[in-house]
Design a protein around this motif. Structure first.
Motif, PDB file in Angstrom:
ATOM      1  N   SER A  71       0.844  -1.198   0.000  1.00 49.88           N
ATOM      2  CA  SER A  71       0.000   0.000   0.000  1.00 49.88           C
ATOM      3  C   SER A  71       0.879   1.248   0.000  1.00 49.88           C
ATOM      4  CB  SER A  71      -0.936   0.009   1.212  1.00 49.88           C
ATOM      5  OG  SER A  71      -0.192  -0.136   2.421  1.00 49.88           O
TER       6      SER A  71
ATOM      7  N   ILE B 156      -3.163   7.536  -2.085  1.00 46.10           N
ATOM      8  CA  ILE B 156      -3.638   8.887  -2.407  1.00 46.10           C
ATOM      9  C   ILE B 156      -4.370   8.898  -3.745  1.00 46.10           C
ATOM     10  CG2 ILE B 156      -2.894  11.221  -3.012  1.00 46.10           C
ATOM     11  CD1 ILE B 156      -0.641  10.897  -0.960  1.00 46.10           C
TER      12      ILE B 156
ATOM     13  N   LEU C 106       2.185   4.948  -0.455  1.00 45.20           N
ATOM     14  CA  LEU C 106       1.400   6.157  -0.208  1.00 45.20           C
ATOM     15  C   LEU C 106       0.831   6.746  -1.487  1.00 45.20           C
ATOM     16  CD1 LEU C 106       0.395   8.247   1.818  1.00 45.20           C
ATOM     17  CD2 LEU C 106       2.569   9.471   1.540  1.00 45.20           C
ATOM     18  N   TRP C 107       1.618   6.769  -2.568  1.00 48.70           N
ATOM     19  CA  TRP C 107       1.127   7.369  -3.816  1.00 48.70           C
ATOM     20  C   TRP C 107      -0.086   6.620  -4.340  1.00 48.70           C
ATOM     21  CZ3 TRP C 107       0.734   4.624  -8.324  1.00 48.70           C
ATOM     22  CH2 TRP C 107       1.485   3.444  -8.446  1.00 48.70           C
TER      23      TRP C 107
END
Length: 324
Positions: free
Chosen positions: A142, A148, A144-145
């Motif tokens: 997972s 998001i 972060l990009w």
């Protein structure tokens, strides 16, 4: 016109009735599954090597696909609500447009009410959001990009023609392409846990598919879109300018593959593998804009071209894995 405005009059009195289930399926446009093919592109990209194929990969991809179907259904259902209120669907699907089937617009045909469409849209969006959350939770990675991008995609999809109404603010064409790109990048990031230049190239090409049958639809819908202030390129440009725009998009689709091969983001042979798509785009453009032109036949061909493109993208991933 906002969703609180008075409804547009029914385009056809006494339209043939059908079951609610069938009408909801039409509202969700389940027969137009082209965005959902993104999951095949991603699956082919993560399938090999088999030793690295995590046990939760398939469940995570299935959850993402189910969520994708539901959030997309919400997007198109709410698009129909706006199209009903402002009258653009009545104009584009009315009895004087025999190339369109009125029942594909259940609100205009009278087989569903606005309240039913809204409830369906928001329930589908909510359920789809839950499934996407579950996919992110159980996926092997997972970054972060990816999280998001998933959140932004979920928030923006219902806003396509409802709420913020992005497609009414000059973002329609960019949205259609960006959505296709996101629906490739997000599930890939969840499974692979990394960014890939080759997947970026594939996502750009994948996003051009829905865009390139969307712009042909817009060419057919100029009068209805202009009447409600929907600023598509077909509305804003001259007929020749719109044709050049669509031609440029067709060339851009080829250019993404060519630049990918030239820069090393994609294998050298990738651009050659994708040439059937390029050839079909030329045929599509000729049908739509040579002589009198047949925009709706060209639009219909666009669906087939996109599906051919997906097959080639899947093949590219399999070849790349086999020759790695």
């Amino acid at each position: 016109m906002t969703s609180s405005a008075q409804p547009w009059p029914r385009a056809v009195a006494g339209a043939r009735q059908e079951s609610k289930v069938r009408s909801y399926a039409r509202l969700a446009k389940f027969d137009v599954y082209d965005y959902y093919l993104s999951i095949l592109v991603v699956l082919s990209a993560v399938l090999f090597p088999a030793a690295a194929f995590d046990a939760v990969t398939v469940p995570a991809l299935l959850l993402f696909l189910a969520g994708e179907v539901l959030v997309t259904a919400a997007m198109v259902a709410l698009d129909d609500v706006t199209g009903y209120y402002d009258g653009s669907d009545a104009a584009n699907y009315g009895p004087d447009t025999p190339t369109r089937r009125l029942l594909r617009k259940p609100l205009v045909a009278g087989t569903l009410t606005v309240a039913e469409a809204k409830w369906f849209g928001w329930l589908a969006a909510s359920a789809g959001g839950v499934l996407w959350l579950l996919a992110a939770v159980i996926s092997p990675h997972s970054p972060l990009w990816t999280v998001i991008l998933l959140a932004v995609t979920f928030v923006l999809m219902p806003q396509y023609s409802y709420g913020v109404k992005l497609s009414y603010r000059g973002f329609q064409e960019a949205f259609l392409a960006a959505l296709g790109l996101a629906l490739v990048l997000v599930p890939y990031g969840l499974i692979a846990g990394e960014f890939s230049g080759f997947i970026l190239v594939q996502g750009l090409i994948f996003g051009m598919g829905p865009l390139l049958f969307g712009v042909y639809s817009n060419t057919n819908d100029i009068e209805g879109d202009r009447a409600v202030g929907r600023p598509t390129m077909a509305v804003l440009a001259s007929a020749k300018g719109n044709a050049r725009f669509i031609g440029a998009l067709s060339v851009a689709e080829f250019a993404f593959g060519a630049l990918g091969s030239l820069t090393g983001l994609a294998p050298w042979w990738f651009v050659l593998l994708m040439l059937p798509t390029t050839a079909l785009r030329a045929v599509q453009f000729r049908i739509g804009f040579s002589g009198d032109g047949d925009i709706m036949t060209a639009r219909k061909l666009g669906f087939k071209v996109h599906r051919v493109s997906v097959v080639l993208l899947v093949l590219a991933n399999l070849i790349a894995a086999a020759t790695a």
